[in-house]
Design a protein around this motif. Sequence first.
Motif, PDB file in Angstrom:
ATOM      1  N   TYR A 121      21.462 -40.065 -51.393  1.00  0.00           N
ATOM      2  CA  TYR A 121      21.574 -39.196 -50.229  1.00  0.00           C
ATOM      3  C   TYR A 121      22.993 -39.261 -49.660  1.00  0.00           C
ATOM      4  CZ  TYR A 121      16.596 -40.094 -50.672  1.00  0.00           C
ATOM      5  OH  TYR A 121      15.330 -40.251 -51.172  1.00  0.00           O
ATOM      6  N   LEU A 122      23.375 -38.194 -48.997  1.00  0.00           N
ATOM      7  CA  LEU A 122      24.663 -38.171 -48.319  1.00  0.00           C
ATOM      8  C   LEU A 122      24.463 -37.561 -46.940  1.00  0.00           C
ATOM      9  CD1 LEU A 122      27.706 -38.845 -48.732  1.00  0.00           C
ATOM     10  CD2 LEU A 122      28.022 -36.409 -49.261  1.00  0.00           C
ATOM     11  N   GLN A 123      24.557 -38.399 -45.924  1.00  0.00           N
ATOM     12  CA  GLN A 123      24.492 -37.919 -44.541  1.00  0.00           C
ATOM     13  C   GLN A 123      25.908 -37.569 -44.117  1.00  0.00           C
ATOM     14  OE1 GLN A 123      21.815 -37.420 -42.425  1.00  0.00           O
ATOM     15  NE2 GLN A 123      23.351 -36.529 -41.049  1.00  0.00           N
ATOM     16  N   MET A 124      26.107 -36.311 -43.776  1.00  0.00           N
ATOM     17  CA  MET A 124      27.439 -35.839 -43.424  1.00  0.00           C
ATOM     18  C   MET A 124      27.458 -35.470 -41.946  1.00  0.00           C
ATOM     19  SD  MET A 124      28.332 -33.523 -46.784  1.00  0.00           S
ATOM     20  CE  MET A 124      27.102 -32.282 -46.412  1.00  0.00           C
ATOM     21  N   ASN A 125      28.244 -36.190 -41.183  1.00  0.00           N
ATOM     22  CA  ASN A 125      28.361 -35.967 -39.749  1.00  0.00           C
ATOM     23  C   ASN A 125      29.773 -35.515 -39.399  1.00  0.00           C
ATOM     24  OD1 ASN A 125      25.674 -36.997 -39.381  1.00  0.00           O
ATOM     25  ND2 ASN A 125      26.523 -39.067 -39.454  1.00  0.00           N
ATOM     26  N   SER A 126      29.909 -34.964 -38.211  1.00  0.00           N
ATOM     27  CA  SER A 126      31.224 -34.518 -37.734  1.00  0.00           C
ATOM     28  C   SER A 126      31.938 -33.684 -38.799  1.00  0.00           C
ATOM     29  CB  SER A 126      32.088 -35.735 -37.356  1.00  0.00           C
ATOM     30  OG  SER A 126      31.458 -36.502 -36.353  1.00  0.00           O
ATOM     31  N   LEU A 127      31.218 -32.729 -39.332  1.00  0.00           N
ATOM     32  CA  LEU A 127      31.765 -31.932 -40.416  1.00  0.00           C
ATOM     33  C   LEU A 127      32.960 -31.104 -39.966  1.00  0.00           C
ATOM     34  CD1 LEU A 127      28.413 -30.993 -42.099  1.00  0.00           C
ATOM     35  CD2 LEU A 127      30.364 -31.993 -43.293  1.00  0.00           C
ATOM     36  N   LYS A 128      33.894 -30.952 -40.891  1.00  0.00           N
ATOM     37  CA  LYS A 128      35.123 -30.201 -40.642  1.00  0.00           C
ATOM     38  C   LYS A 128      35.201 -29.031 -41.628  1.00  0.00           C
ATOM     39  CE  LYS A 128      37.562 -34.508 -39.502  1.00  0.00           C
ATOM     40  NZ  LYS A 128      38.716 -35.379 -39.860  1.00  0.00           N
ATOM     41  N   PRO A 129      35.943 -28.003 -41.288  1.00  0.00           N
ATOM     42  CA  PRO A 129      36.087 -26.887 -42.234  1.00  0.00           C
ATOM     43  C   PRO A 129      36.609 -27.336 -43.594  1.00  0.00           C
ATOM     44  CG  PRO A 129      36.860 -26.222 -40.070  1.00  0.00           C
ATOM     45  CD  PRO A 129      36.560 -27.700 -39.978  1.00  0.00           C
ATOM     46  N   GLU A 130      37.425 -28.358 -43.613  1.00  0.00           N
ATOM     47  CA  GLU A 130      37.963 -28.845 -44.898  1.00  0.00           C
ATOM     48  C   GLU A 130      36.917 -29.569 -45.749  1.00  0.00           C
ATOM     49  OE1 GLU A 130      39.258 -29.332 -41.838  1.00  0.00           O
ATOM     50  OE2 GLU A 130      40.147 -31.349 -41.656  1.00  0.00           O
ATOM     51  N   ASP A 131      35.739 -29.779 -45.205  1.00  0.00           N
ATOM     52  CA  ASP A 131      34.638 -30.336 -46.003  1.00  0.00           C
ATOM     53  C   ASP A 131      33.919 -29.241 -46.803  1.00  0.00           C
ATOM     54  OD1 ASP A 131      33.911 -32.428 -43.198  1.00  0.00           O
ATOM     55  OD2 ASP A 131      34.909 -33.036 -45.066  1.00  0.00           O
TER      56      ASP A 131
END
Length: 119
Positions: free
Chosen positions: A78-88
């Motif tokens: 699993y990958l929990q992705m927080n505080s996502l940015k446009p560069e993600d």
Amino acid sequence: VQLQASGGGFVQAGGSLRLSCAASGSIFSINVMGWYRQAPGKQRELVANIISGGAINYADSVKGRFIISRDNAKNSVYLQMNSLKPEDTAVYYCNVREVFIGAKDRNYWGQGTKVTVSS
């Protein structure tokens, strides 16, 4: 071994998404499960991986924002992705690498799941 990834989508900057990847079939006990991503016009890059013994690696760009975990009983990562940015923004691929002593590693890839982060 086949990998099935899910959880991508569209999110605004600052939001969160959770990616899941389930592996069918048996996986050799010494392995690395991880996530890579590929943005348009760029090379595929490692996001994070987790070794069967528990050690974890993150790309510098996601440290402190993303959390990788695995469930060995479910052959899942699993990958929990927080505080996502446009560069993600990228297509995210799950990967399983079986590690053999004295023999070549075996790599398996999921089909990719798209993550789009708007500013």
